[in-house]
Design a protein around this motif. Structure first.
Motif, short mmCIF file in Angstrom:
data_model
loop_
_atom_site.label_atom_id
_atom_site.label_comp_id
_atom_site.label_asym_id
_atom_site.label_seq_id
_atom_site.Cartn_x
_atom_site.Cartn_y
_atom_site.Cartn_z
N GLU A 55 -24.68 7.62 -27.90
CA GLU A 55 -23.68 7.95 -28.91
C GLU A 55 -23.32 9.44 -28.87
O GLU A 55 -24.20 10.29 -28.73
N LEU A 56 -22.05 9.72 -28.98
CA LEU A 56 -21.38 11.03 -28.95
C LEU A 56 -21.20 11.56 -27.53
O LEU A 56 -20.47 12.54 -27.34
N TRP A 57 -21.83 10.92 -26.54
CA TRP A 57 -21.62 11.39 -25.17
C TRP A 57 -20.25 10.98 -24.64
O TRP A 57 -19.87 11.38 -23.53
N HIS A 58 -19.48 10.23 -25.42
CA HIS A 58 -18.10 9.95 -25.01
C HIS A 58 -17.26 11.22 -24.99
O HIS A 58 -16.17 11.23 -24.40
N TRP A 59 -17.75 12.29 -25.62
CA TRP A 59 -17.03 13.57 -25.58
C TRP A 59 -17.01 14.18 -24.19
O TRP A 59 -16.32 15.19 -23.95
N LEU A 60 -17.72 13.58 -23.24
CA LEU A 60 -17.66 14.02 -21.85
C LEU A 60 -16.40 13.50 -21.14
O LEU A 60 -16.12 13.91 -20.01
N TYR A 61 -15.67 12.61 -21.80
CA TYR A 61 -14.53 11.95 -21.16
C TYR A 61 -13.25 12.25 -21.95
O TYR A 61 -13.28 12.86 -23.01
N PHE A 62 -12.13 11.82 -21.39
CA PHE A 62 -10.81 12.10 -21.98
C PHE A 62 -10.60 13.61 -22.15
O PHE A 62 -10.11 14.08 -23.18
N LEU A 63 -10.98 14.37 -21.14
CA LEU A 63 -10.92 15.83 -21.26
C LEU A 63 -9.48 16.32 -21.15
O LEU A 63 -8.65 15.74 -20.44
N PRO A 64 -9.15 17.42 -21.85
CA PRO A 64 -7.79 17.97 -21.77
C PRO A 64 -7.55 18.57 -20.38
O PRO A 64 -8.48 19.06 -19.73
N HIS A 65 -6.30 18.52 -19.93
CA HIS A 65 -5.97 19.02 -18.60
C HIS A 65 -4.82 20.02 -18.67
O HIS A 65 -3.92 20.00 -17.82
N ALA A 66 -4.86 20.92 -19.65
CA ALA A 66 -3.79 21.92 -19.74
C ALA A 66 -3.83 22.84 -18.52
O ALA A 66 -4.91 23.26 -18.08
N ARG A 67 -2.67 23.13 -17.98
CA ARG A 67 -2.59 24.05 -16.86
C ARG A 67 -2.95 25.47 -17.30
O ARG A 67 -2.83 25.82 -18.47
N GLN A 68 -3.36 26.29 -16.33
CA GLN A 68 -3.78 27.66 -16.65
C GLN A 68 -2.67 28.43 -17.34
O GLN A 68 -2.92 29.24 -18.24
N THR A 69 -1.43 28.20 -16.94
CA THR A 69 -0.31 28.91 -17.55
C THR A 69 -0.01 28.43 -18.97
O THR A 69 0.79 29.06 -19.67
N GLU A 70 -0.65 27.33 -19.39
CA GLU A 70 -0.43 26.80 -20.73
C GLU A 70 -1.54 27.21 -21.70
O GLU A 70 -1.54 26.77 -22.85
N ILE A 71 -2.49 28.04 -21.25
CA ILE A 71 -3.62 28.43 -22.09
C ILE A 71 -3.25 29.63 -22.96
O ILE A 71 -2.64 30.61 -22.49
N GLY A 72 -3.62 29.58 -24.24
CA GLY A 72 -3.35 30.67 -25.17
C GLY A 72 -4.40 31.75 -25.09
O GLY A 72 -5.40 31.63 -24.37
N PRO A 73 -4.26 32.82 -25.88
CA PRO A 73 -5.18 33.95 -25.80
C PRO A 73 -6.61 33.63 -26.24
O PRO A 73 -7.53 34.35 -25.87
#
Length: 297
Positions: A55-73
């Motif tokens: 339980e809670l190890w599902h946080w290892l999946y469905f990870l965000p894939h924002a590109r480097q140029t889309e990352i904020g400060p």
């Protein structure tokens, strides 16, 4: 920073927005998290079995894939997109509630899984330190056998601290723990968990940023990591148990400067069956940092 009514109205236009993502429960992230938490491998990589995902190890999946140029400060993806563009600089995972509706259908290694996420609400509150925006996101996770998990995720946005801001009075942790485990949150541990969850938030690994920009004394231990350790303590203390419900709330930040302790005790007063477990984390001074309840099947 003050949030104007028209800004709140605009942010509430995100309510009802939905996102669907797919993934597969694979072996490598499970064994990597096991190594990070100093557990033995949970799955034999050469002969993987259909292990039920802890339980809670599902946080290892469905990870965000924002590109480097889309990352904020701050290391997060820039505001907007699925989550509303809240114009407050601090973003924290404040807590959540999880239900496993079918104990016969846990997520297992090899499962093809789908997560449907919906913005349930965007609310504004005026706190002692300024405006707060709370975003409630509901996730449903299914595998090939149907619904496996329902999760509500509380995100809070707040302003940077002011020079005259008074510290929040801490809450003493309970003193009746039956099971405990002390964790040393090294910067390597925090970096590895950030990497495993593809979490770029700089408060967890960039000491100069977290102290000079966000004003904290040290690196912040991830709320989901603490919640995972709380659930793991219950699983390791009660043989062959599975969870029906878990809810948690962050009370006070934990930093990498000192060890902290995860604790649990059956709540016999409210549930004589022993299936309701009170769980919490406390810092090295005995102050409550996370409060949680686990209900077993």
């Amino acid at each position: 920073m003050r949030i104007e009514p028209n800004t709140i109205k605009h942010l509430q236009e995100w309510v009802g927005k939905t996102e669907v993502v797919h993934d597969q429960v694979t072996v490598a992230p499970i064994n990597c998290l096991a190594a990070t938490l100093d557990y033995p491998d949970l799955v034999n990589s050469s002969e993987p079995t259909a292990l039920a995902l802890p339980e809670l190890w599902h946080w290892l999946y469905f990870l965000p894939h924002a590109r480097q140029t889309e990352i904020g400060p701050d290391g997060h993806p820039q505001r907007g997109g699925f989550l509303p563009p809240v114009p407050l600089p601090r973003r924290m995972w404040a807590g959540g509630r999880l239900d496993w509706p079918n104990p016969l259908n846990p997520l297992r290694v090899g499962d093809q899984i789908e997560k449907v996420s919906t913005i349930e609400s965007v609310t504004h509150k005026a706190g002692r330190s300024g405006d707060l925006i709370f975003v409630l996101v509901r996730h449903t996770i299914s595998n090939q056998a149907g619904l496996a998990l329902i999760e509500e995720h509380d995100i809070v946005y707040r302003d940077s601290p002011s020079a005259n801001e008074k510290p929040i009075v801490p809450t003493p942790a309970p003193q009746n723990a039956r099971w405990t485990k002390t964790i040393t949150p090294t910067d390597v541990l925090l970096f590895r968990y950030s990497a495993l969850t593809f979490n770029g938030h700089r408060i967890h690994y960039d000491r100069r940023y977290v102290t000079e920009v966000e004003g904290y004394p040290g690196l912040i231990v991830h709320g989901p990591l603490i919640a995972t350790l709380l659930v793991d303590l219950v699983r390791q203390s009660i043989s062959n148990c599975t969870l029906k419900h878990f809810e948690f709330r962050a009370i006070r930040p934990s930093f990498d400067l000192n060890p902290f302790t995860v604790c649990a005790v059956p709540d016999i007063t409210s549930d004589p069956s022993g299936k309701t477990i009170q769980v919490w984390a406390q810092d090295h001074e005995g102050w409550l940092t996370m409060q949680a309840t686990a209900v077993l099947n």
